[in-house]
Design a protein around this motif. Structure first.
Motif, mmCIF file in Angstrom:
data_model
loop_
_atom_site.group_PDB
_atom_site.id
_atom_site.type_symbol
_atom_site.label_atom_id
_atom_site.label_comp_id
_atom_site.label_asym_id
_atom_site.label_seq_id
_atom_site.Cartn_x
_atom_site.Cartn_y
_atom_site.Cartn_z
ATOM 1 N N UNK A 111 0.828 -1.204 0.000
ATOM 2 C CA UNK A 111 0.000 0.000 0.000
ATOM 3 C C UNK A 111 0.864 1.256 0.000
ATOM 4 N N UNK A 112 0.535 2.178 -0.884
ATOM 5 C CA UNK A 112 1.204 3.476 -0.915
ATOM 6 C C UNK A 112 0.188 4.563 -0.622
ATOM 7 N N UNK A 113 0.670 5.770 -0.404
ATOM 8 C CA UNK A 113 -0.250 6.852 -0.067
ATOM 9 C C UNK A 113 -1.175 7.203 -1.235
ATOM 10 N N UNK A 114 -0.734 6.955 -2.466
ATOM 11 C CA UNK A 114 -1.570 7.234 -3.629
ATOM 12 C C UNK A 114 -2.128 5.936 -4.190
ATOM 13 N N UNK B 34 -18.824 -2.980 -2.570
ATOM 14 C CA UNK B 34 -18.168 -1.703 -2.842
ATOM 15 C C UNK B 34 -17.055 -1.449 -1.830
ATOM 16 N N UNK B 35 -17.345 -1.780 -0.553
ATOM 17 C CA UNK B 35 -16.350 -1.570 0.492
ATOM 18 C C UNK B 35 -15.082 -2.357 0.291
ATOM 19 N N UNK B 36 -15.149 -3.434 -0.493
ATOM 20 C CA UNK B 36 -13.961 -4.227 -0.814
ATOM 21 C C UNK B 36 -13.415 -3.920 -2.207
ATOM 22 N N UNK C 234 -12.905 0.556 1.468
ATOM 23 C CA UNK C 234 -13.068 1.479 2.581
ATOM 24 C C UNK C 234 -11.855 1.477 3.510
ATOM 25 N N UNK C 235 -11.252 0.304 3.730
ATOM 26 C CA UNK C 235 -10.112 0.259 4.659
ATOM 27 C C UNK C 235 -8.910 1.032 4.132
ATOM 28 N N UNK C 236 -8.493 0.849 2.861
ATOM 29 C CA UNK C 236 -7.407 1.688 2.349
ATOM 30 C C UNK C 236 -7.751 3.178 2.360
ATOM 31 N N UNK C 237 -9.034 3.496 2.116
ATOM 32 C CA UNK C 237 -9.452 4.901 2.135
ATOM 33 C C UNK C 237 -9.238 5.521 3.511
ATOM 34 N N UNK D 187 -6.292 8.323 4.812
ATOM 35 C CA UNK D 187 -6.691 9.576 5.456
ATOM 36 C C UNK D 187 -6.034 9.735 6.815
ATOM 37 N N UNK D 188 -6.024 8.664 7.592
ATOM 38 C CA UNK D 188 -5.420 8.741 8.921
ATOM 39 C C UNK D 188 -3.915 8.912 8.844
ATOM 40 N N UNK D 189 -3.285 8.231 7.888
ATOM 41 C CA UNK D 189 -1.835 8.321 7.751
ATOM 42 C C UNK D 189 -1.405 9.673 7.209
#
Length: 910
Positions: A650-653, A808-810, A887-890, A894-896
């Motif tokens: 996972x990257x920020x973008x 959608x969440x996945x 949703x989890x990567x989203x 945001x938090x990171x």
């Protein structure tokens, strides 16, 4: 952070000696939201939620006006709002993977160089461990203790993990095993009807609302707590401060009049309501109950009806605050100040209902006279298929020869080592189980009285019947003991087997090997009768094809009768000590007998005692040593809990979303494919891909446990996706189970193996389906497993609300046929599928519910086809999730990146 409160609705409410701040609905009406006093009370709860959380961004003045406009449009105008529940409720089957994901997110935050402690529930979360106990032992006084021991043996890895989670995460509590069913613990203890929050020197009061990772979270609407089931994916977002986007709903008013007749139970009532609402069509809608009959229903009756909202298809079945609410809160030992607040707040906000209340405006209404309710069952495959008790036997005969294709005159068969035979229609499981009924003392006491009268006459359960009693809370045992009814139930084999969701979710445990062998060797259509809410095909037990929902006293009666082919309203169900025929009427209690015992034996002291140390647990739980710190120390050898791959690399973008080009068809399904069909559930067979994986990792088949217990291990779960023994893939129409063909080879194999081969070939996958795809329990693995198998899109005629959202969440796109379904396309499974326009989300061109085109090419004859679909990404928030990969990567990005989402900052400040 307080609301913008553009309408200046924040006022003070004094109750006793304490002053509370609250957001006044009458003040909102005076300030311009004309007519909102006539809103359904469930809509008033939503409006208060918006008033309190108005921030000008996620909740605006336009949202408030849109709710007020409901009086005129009655929900016919689509308008999305952001709902923020007060809290989140979980059970362990769906809760463990949610906590696994939170732990994995902490690891991912560390990998991104961000603060892992930012991954923390910001809304209160309660997880009740209630789905792991199985009925291995039954019919003896030792059954409960033996099942608890076995439960800990099977699940110690999961329980170690949850013990860590309860200490590592703030705002997260765990109710240990052996305490009760999450919905009943919620009803009897956790829920407050009116919630409070300290905000500086002020205490803010507002309606208690909840979302849960079990679809039967709806049960709490019986206590006037607005709540419904969501997938674990949505629940994780809610925990992390994301609002739940939803369309302002239509609200169907269900008017209840009259009184239940003698002999009818709350179970009969809810089966009737379920049938009526399924026929009405309430999927995606709120149902709100009103009418003069509410004054005669107990809170437990209301909870029974509210529980089965998923079965009648509604988002929720809401009961307003009434005297029954106050009586129940008092009877279950709630704090007196809280009970006083509930009454004062409800009356101040127009949420109270009594015989003088004006009926709200509803989208539509229907009505039931309770006097017309008759004893009923539901089955053999769906909870909405109600059958009157008087016609149950002949209707079963029709299903036997029709649905199940058996001859009506098939013989009975010997059981090895036994002196009895078994045959079609024999009841091999009789289970008093599930939150639907075990929250209701009236039907449990009635079951005890049936047992008492049966024992007095010398009746016994048939020897082929597996009997069990799994109450929803320890309080049930207390009042059954006080009334002397436990010994009566024990005498018929209904000994305590555990406090949890057992038979209703497939944890019925194995039948006796000799009985199982006779059933399978001879293709016997065996039956179960359970006081549950789900009877889908293949759910209760792999040896049982026909399953009937019934009230607890009827469960006892059918254990004695032993067969669905006996008309228990006319035929004798057994013989007494002198050989005289005994009929159902001879052992059925009167409503007065039930009421007398309930009044005497169900006391507030019982609730106070049982819930005093509800989070403490027994000696087994207390013996678990808490290990680990801020992040979890994953055990690479664990076959129960593993770090999932969702955040690898996972990257920020986020990577750009691509169109589906030259995808393959993994499966083609018909109508009413449930999450029980899609998601791994029930037992794990040695011959299955999941079984082979476990054996390869040194697990003995005797220790496989069920899929539900292994939801924390993605390797097991993805192998069990689409692997239900009763699922039928139209690509392989003659084979039952999770099988498909790989193309272009034409090789027949498991769906998992085909998916892995397609992945190695770099092929994206699609699934086709009919109507009501994803109905049933809110199983997050139905979406997670789909994603991990490489499915990019599902193309169906219609979707169940939760499963569509979870896809959608996945990051899986749900597409909906605009015209004819796949049947008119003549699909064989060899088709090559292309879906264009999905990549438009990268540049902001893909809009919610946009129409797209699907292209099909069939290599065998060179034919091309093109048909329109609607992209069922329904709102901008879901588009953002889809663009981010889920949703989890989203949330993680945001938090990171920003320290916290705006929503999280709001909740944290509160």
């Amino acid at each position: 952070m307080p609301s913008n409160d553009s309408l200046k609705t924040r006022q003070d409410l004094t109750v006793g000696r304490k002053k509370y701040a609250y957001y006044s609905l009458p003040a909102a009406e005076e300030a311009g939201l004309a007519g909102i006093s006539r809103l359904p009370r469930s809509m008033k709860v939503l409006l208060e939620n918006l008033l309190r959380n108005e921030d000008g961004v996620s909740v605006t003045e336009d949202d408030l006006k849109a709710v007020a406009a409901w009086i005129e449009n009655k929900g016919s105008v689509e308008h999305e709002i952001a709902f923020r529940p007060a809290r989140v409720l979980m059970q362990d089957f769906t809760g463990v993977p949610a906590v696994v994901d939170l732990a994995a997110m902490r690891d991912a935050m560390t990998a991104l160089g961000a603060d892992a402690s930012k991954i923390n529930p910001l809304n209160p979360v309660d997880l009740v461990i209630d789905h792991s106990v199985m009925v291995d032992n039954f019919g003896t006084s030792k059954a409960f203790g033996q099942n608890v021991e076995r439960e800990y043996e099977r699940n110690i890895e999961r329980y170690n993990f949850l013990r860590w989670g309860s200490s590592a995460f703030a705002n997260f509590r765990v109710v240990p095993p052996g305490t009760g069913i999450c919905h009943q613990v919620n009803l009897e203890n956790l829920a407050q009807t009116v919630w409070t929050l300290e905000e500086g020197k002020k205490t803010v009061a507002y309606p208690d609302t909840v979302v849960g990772t079990d679809s039967h979270t709806t049960m709490i609407n019986g206590l006037a707590v607005l709540g419904w089931g969501v997938g674990g994916i949505e629940a994780e977002a809610a925990m992390l401060g994301q609002p739940i986007p939803m369309l302002i709903p239509e609200v169907i008013g269900f008017k209840l009049t009259g009184r239940l007749p003698e002999g009818a139970t709350a179970t009969d009532l809810v089966l009737t309501v379920t049938q009526m609402l399924r026929k009405k069509g309430v999927v995606g809608k709120f149902v709100e109950f009103f009418g003069d009959a509410l004054t005669g229903l107990t809170l437990e009756d209301q909870a029974t009806i509210a529980n089965m909202a998923p079965e009648y298809g509604a988002t929720c079945g809401f009961f307003p605050v009434s005297q029954a609410t106050i009586d129940f809160l008092t009877a279950t030992g709630r704090d007196k100040a809280r009970v006083a607040l509930v009454e004062a707040y409800a009356k101040a906000q127009g949420l109270w209902i009594d015989e003088n209340s004006e009926d709200p405006i509803f989208t539509d209404t229907l009505e039931l006279d309770l006097a017309s309710v008759v004893p009923s069952l539901a089955g053999p495959k769906r909870p909405q298929d109600r059958v009157e008790l008087t016609t149950a036997a002949p209707e079963f005969e029709g299903h036997l020869t029709g649905t199940f294709g058996r001859p009506s005159d098939a013989p009975r068969y010997d059981v090895e080592g036994e002196k009895f035979t078994v045959g079609d229609g024999d009841v091999v499981i009789a289970a008093i189980t599930s939150c639907t009924n075990t929250s209701n003392p009236s039907v449990l006491i009635a079951a005890g009285l049936v047992a008492r009268k049966a024992n007095a006459l010398g009746l016994k359960a048939k020897p082929w019947v597996k009997t069990s009693l799994a109450p929803g809370s320890q309080v049930v045992t207390d009042y059954l003991n006080d009334a002397g009814l436990s010994k009566d139930l024990d005498a018929l084999g209904f000994n305590l087997v555990g406090y949890g969701c057992t038979t209703c979710i497939g944890n019925s445990g194995p039948l006796a090997p000799s009985i199982s062998k006779s059933i399978n060797d001879n293709a016997i259509v065996a039956t179960s009768v359970l006081s549950g809410n789900r009877n889908f095909e293949g759910r209760v037990n792999p040896d049982v094809q026909a399953n009937y929902l019934a009230s607890p006293p009827l469960v006892v009666a059918y254990a004695i009768a032993g067969s669905m082919r006996i008309d228990i309203t006319k035929d004798p169900i057994g013989q007494d000590k002198k050989g005289k025929d005994v009929f159902l009427k001879d052992i059925w209690p009167t409503s007065q007998e039930v009421a007398d015992i309930q009044r005497k034996s169900v006391t507030p002291a019982m609730f106070a005692k049982r819930y005093k140390d509800v989070f403490k647990g027994d000696k087994h739980w207390q013996a678990i040593k808490i290990e680990g710190g801020q992040t979890y120390d994953w055990d690479a050898e664990s076959t129960y809990v593993q770090n999932p791959p969702y955040f690898e690399g996972l990257s920020m973008d986020p990577a750009p979303v691509t169109d589906i080009v030259e995808g393959r068809v993994l499966a083609i399904f018909g109508d009413s494919i449930t999450t029980d069909h899609i998601s791994p559930a029930g037992s794990i067979k040695s011959s299955s891909p999941a079984g082979a994986f476990l054996i390869n990792h040194g697990v003995d088949p005797l220790d496989f446990n069920g899929y539900g217990a292994r939801r924390g291990n993605h390797q097991v779960m993805m192998r069990g996706t689409f692997a239900n023994i009763r699922i039928r893939n139209k690509i392989t129409p003659d084979i039952e189970g999770g099988v498909t063909k790989h193309f272009p080879s034409g090789d027949t194999m498991s769906i998992y193996d085909a998916a892995m081969r397609y992945q190695s070939e770099g092929r994206p996958l699609v699934v086709f389906a009919g109507k009501e795809y994803g109905t049933g329990s809110s199983r997050d693995w139905a979406a997670k497993g789909t994603k991990l198998l490489g499915v990019r899109a599902v193309i169906a005629e219609s979707y169940e609300r939760i499963h569509r959202s979870n896809l959608v969440g996945m990051g899986v796109v749900p597409l909906q046929f605009k015209a004819d379904g796949w049947q008119k396309l003549g699909l064989t499974g060899e088709e090559i599928v292309t879906v264009r326009g999905l990549s438009d989300v990268n540049i902001g061109k893909l809009k919610p519910r946009q129409d797209l085109w699907v292209e099909l090419f069939r290599p065998s004859d060179g034919k091309m086809a093109r048909f329109p679909v609607r992209c069922r990404i329904d709102n901008q928030t879901e588009l953002d999730y889809f663009r981010a990969g889920g949703v989890m990567p989203y949330v993680l990005r945001n938090l990171a990146g920003g320290g916290a989402t705006p929503e999280a900052e709001t909740i944290a400040a509160e």
